[in-house]
Design a protein around this motif. Structure first.
Motif, PDB file in Angstrom:
ATOM      1  N   CYS A   1       0.846  -1.193   0.000  1.00  0.00           N
ATOM      2  CA  CYS A   1       0.000   0.000   0.000  1.00  0.00           C
ATOM      3  C   CYS A   1       0.881   1.242   0.000  1.00  0.00           C
ATOM      4  N   ALA A   2       0.518   2.236  -0.814  1.00  0.00           N
ATOM      5  CA  ALA A   2       1.312   3.458  -0.924  1.00  0.00           C
ATOM      6  C   ALA A   2       1.238   4.323   0.324  1.00  0.00           C
ATOM      7  N   ILE A   3       0.293   4.034   1.223  1.00  0.00           N
ATOM      8  CA  ILE A   3       0.133   4.853   2.425  1.00  0.00           C
ATOM      9  C   ILE A   3       0.731   4.158   3.649  1.00  0.00           C
ATOM     10  N   CYS A   4       0.272   2.949   3.942  1.00  0.00           N
ATOM     11  CA  CYS A   4       0.752   2.253   5.147  1.00  0.00           C
ATOM     12  C   CYS A   4       1.964   1.365   4.879  1.00  0.00           C
ATOM     13  N   LEU A   5       2.283   1.143   3.601  1.00  0.00           N
ATOM     14  CA  LEU A   5       3.441   0.360   3.175  1.00  0.00           C
ATOM     15  C   LEU A   5       3.338  -1.123   3.554  1.00  0.00           C
TER      16      LEU A   5
ATOM     17  N   TYR B   1      -3.397   0.753  -3.123  1.00  0.00           N
ATOM     18  CA  TYR B   1      -3.879   1.150  -1.804  1.00  0.00           C
ATOM     19  C   TYR B   1      -4.623  -0.023  -1.178  1.00  0.00           C
ATOM     20  N   CYS B   2      -4.369  -0.273   0.104  1.00  0.00           N
ATOM     21  CA  CYS B   2      -5.189  -1.258   0.796  1.00  0.00           C
ATOM     22  C   CYS B   2      -6.560  -0.645   1.034  1.00  0.00           C
ATOM     23  N   THR B   3      -7.539  -1.475   1.286  1.00  0.00           N
ATOM     24  CA  THR B   3      -8.907  -0.986   1.418  1.00  0.00           C
ATOM     25  C   THR B   3      -9.060   0.023   2.546  1.00  0.00           C
ATOM     26  N   GLY B   4      -8.374  -0.232   3.677  1.00  0.00           N
ATOM     27  CA  GLY B   4      -8.505   0.663   4.813  1.00  0.00           C
ATOM     28  C   GLY B   4      -7.948   2.038   4.531  1.00  0.00           C
ATOM     29  N   CYS B   5      -6.757   2.114   3.959  1.00  0.00           N
ATOM     30  CA  CYS B   5      -6.132   3.407   3.679  1.00  0.00           C
ATOM     31  C   CYS B   5      -6.898   4.174   2.612  1.00  0.00           C
ATOM     32  N   TRP B   6      -7.350   3.487   1.564  1.00  0.00           N
ATOM     33  CA  TRP B   6      -8.146   4.145   0.514  1.00  0.00           C
ATOM     34  C   TRP B   6      -9.430   4.717   1.104  1.00  0.00           C
ATOM     35  N   ASP B   7     -10.093   3.933   1.919  1.00  0.00           N
ATOM     36  CA  ASP B   7     -11.341   4.362   2.546  1.00  0.00           C
ATOM     37  C   ASP B   7     -11.118   5.596   3.411  1.00  0.00           C
ATOM     38  N   LYS B   8     -10.102   5.542   4.271  1.00  0.00           N
ATOM     39  CA  LYS B   8      -9.832   6.662   5.171  1.00  0.00           C
ATOM     40  C   LYS B   8      -9.358   7.898   4.405  1.00  0.00           C
TER      41      LYS B   8
ATOM     42  N   PRO C   1      -5.895  10.189  -3.286  1.00  0.00           N
ATOM     43  CA  PRO C   1      -4.789  10.791  -2.549  1.00  0.00           C
ATOM     44  C   PRO C   1      -3.546  11.040  -3.399  1.00  0.00           C
ATOM     45  N   THR C   2      -3.488  10.472  -4.590  1.00  0.00           N
ATOM     46  CA  THR C   2      -2.318  10.664  -5.452  1.00  0.00           C
ATOM     47  C   THR C   2      -2.528  11.782  -6.467  1.00  0.00           C
ATOM     48  N   CYS C   3      -3.537  11.646  -7.317  1.00  0.00           N
ATOM     49  CA  CYS C   3      -3.738  12.628  -8.380  1.00  0.00           C
ATOM     50  C   CYS C   3      -4.781  13.693  -8.051  1.00  0.00           C
TER      51      CYS C   3
ATOM     52  N   GLN D   1     -19.002   2.601  15.933  1.00  0.00           N
ATOM     53  CA  GLN D   1     -17.662   2.719  16.504  1.00  0.00           C
ATOM     54  C   GLN D   1     -16.658   3.237  15.478  1.00  0.00           C
ATOM     55  N   ASN D   2     -16.947   3.035  14.210  1.00  0.00           N
ATOM     56  CA  ASN D   2     -16.046   3.482  13.154  1.00  0.00           C
ATOM     57  C   ASN D   2     -16.061   4.992  12.980  1.00  0.00           C
ATOM     58  N   GLY D   3     -17.031   5.658  13.607  1.00  0.00           N
ATOM     59  CA  GLY D   3     -17.085   7.109  13.563  1.00  0.00           C
ATOM     60  C   GLY D   3     -17.157   7.652  12.155  1.00  0.00           C
ATOM     61  N   SER D   4     -16.315   8.635  11.875  1.00  0.00           N
ATOM     62  CA  SER D   4     -16.289   9.277  10.560  1.00  0.00           C
ATOM     63  C   SER D   4     -15.069   8.849   9.746  1.00  0.00           C
ATOM     64  N   SER D   5     -14.459   7.697  10.083  1.00  0.00           N
ATOM     65  CA  SER D   5     -13.224   7.279   9.422  1.00  0.00           C
ATOM     66  C   SER D   5     -13.468   6.458   8.162  1.00  0.00           C
ATOM     67  N   THR D   6     -14.712   6.339   7.726  1.00  0.00           N
ATOM     68  CA  THR D   6     -15.017   5.652   6.473  1.00  0.00           C
ATOM     69  C   THR D   6     -15.830   6.568   5.580  1.00  0.00           C
ATOM     70  N   ILE D   7     -15.582   6.522   4.287  1.00  0.00           N
ATOM     71  CA  ILE D   7     -16.313   7.362   3.350  1.00  0.00           C
ATOM     72  C   ILE D   7     -17.776   6.935   3.272  1.00  0.00           C
TER      73      ILE D   7
END
Length: 366
Positions: free
Chosen positions: A24-28, A45-52, A67-69, A316-322
């Motif tokens: 993943c380009a974010i969490c590596l 991107y992994c699903t979690g990082c893309w979503d967040k 997050p890239t372009c 519990q996931n709050g606002s951390s998912t699109i």
């Protein structure tokens, strides 16, 4: 949460056995699930990082962006597959396709962003609502005793053991707190992590709340009175005695907390709260309560969640998912209706003061 992002509509990486999976380009980290990008970027991107990342850009600039372009991404929810679907946003208004040239253009751009933000939130809420209703109904059908508590609350409470009554009273004690840490109270005994990260018996748990240490007889009639009426009994019983919480459409658990505590949590998440003392926060909440206003509304019925006496199931996931970048809340009336087969109380959407905020912010879930 893993369960939330794994349902986000991405496919397993072709090299999921570790032989050819990309990082993943974010969490590596190696991508167990790779995201099919709606743009021409050649990164993983992994699903979690893309979503967040989409949720973060939506919260900060009003529209989901790669997050890239930085191309605009349209997000939809497929109720059949129960997955998020991503595509390139090709219907951006003219005001968002070019930098503003003057103040008038800046104002027009801000208006266009607000309209796009609102339409995105409402579209996703409409798309996920039927699935959330089905999940609540399934939760209730697997726990028929909740319907029995809705129909004969006092009689069913009288059949509880002393230990079970004590656990229910602990939930009520947690709900009586005005602080958002009360989220840990009703759920710590079930082993479900609370949103503040406190553990059982920690600072945010029911055992640490002074209200939980009150002396007095723990009777069924006393619990019915403490709960605030028969309509709130099933929710308290579910939070106190069930080993599994209701599930949000994103896959994370729905956690029970009071309307006042939920308001407290919302306010602390606002930039405004960075400059307020705890005393000022409490004073503001008290003033809001006196006006009958709120910052929270149910994402199923759109009714305002009042501070006094009401409770709400917060994801519990709050606002951390699109999927719900403005958080996700289900009122106790909707829980009663869908999980317990109860009839909702008359609508109160027209009550004065709904939606008032300290700085004009839109209520959570709106």
């Amino acid at each position: 949460a893993t369960s939330a992002t794994a349902a986000a509509g991405q496919e397993p990486d072709a090299g999921g056995d570790g032989g050819g999976a990309e990082d993943c380009a974010i969490c590596l980290e190696s991508c167990a699930y790779s995201t099919t990008l709606p743009c021409s970027c050649r990164v993983s991107y992994c699903t979690g990082c893309w979503d967040k990342a989409l949720a973060s850009s939506f919260q900060h600039c009003g529209l989901p962006q790669c997050p890239t372009c930085r191309c605009a991404v349209r997000v939809d929810y497929d109720a059949v597959s129960q997955r998020l679907v991503f595509s390139r946003e090709d219907t951006l208004p003219l005001e968002l396709r070019k930098p503003p040239a003057d103040d008038k253009a800046t104002q027009a751009r801000a208006k266009a962003i607000q309209e796009l933000w609102t339409s995105t939130v409402n579209r996703l809420l409409d798309q996920v609502r039927p699935v959330q209703v089905v999940r609540l109904e399934a939760y209730g059908s697997q726990r028929p005793k909740l319907t029995e508590f809705a129909r004969e609350p006092l009689r069913k409470l009288e059949l509880l053991s002393a230990e079970e009554l004590q656990r229910c009273f602990a939930v009520v004690a947690g709900l009586s707190s005005s602080r958002c840490e009360a989220l840990g109270g009703p759920l710590a005994a079930k082993g479900i992590a609370d949103a503040t990260g406190t553990a059982d018996g920690g600072e945010g748990s029911a055992s640490a709340d002074p209200a939980a240490k009150e002396e007095g007889p723990k009777t069924a009639s006393g619990l019915l009175e403490a709960v605030g009426g028969p309509r709130r009994v099933p929710g308290v019983v579910a939070a106190a005695l069930e080993s599994t919480a209701p599930q949000c459409v994103c896959g994370s658990p729905l956690l029970l907390m009071s309307g006042r505590a939920r308001m407290h949590k919302v306010l602390l998440e606002m930039p405004l709260a960075m400059h307020l003392s705890q005393e000022q926060v409490d004073t503001w909440i008290q003033q809001v309560d006196q006006r009958g206003a709120t910052l929270v509304q149910c994402d199923l019925c759109h009714e305002a969640v009042r501070l006094g006496g009401a409770s709400v199931w917060m994801c519990q996931n709050g606002s951390s998912t699109i999927l719900h970048a403005t958080a996700y809340d289900v009122c106790d009336e909707c829980f009663l209706r869908y999980a317990c087969g109860g009839e909702p109380e008359p609508s109160s959407a027209a009550e004065a003061g709904a939606g008032a905020t300290p700085d004009g912010e839109t209520p959570v879930g709106a």
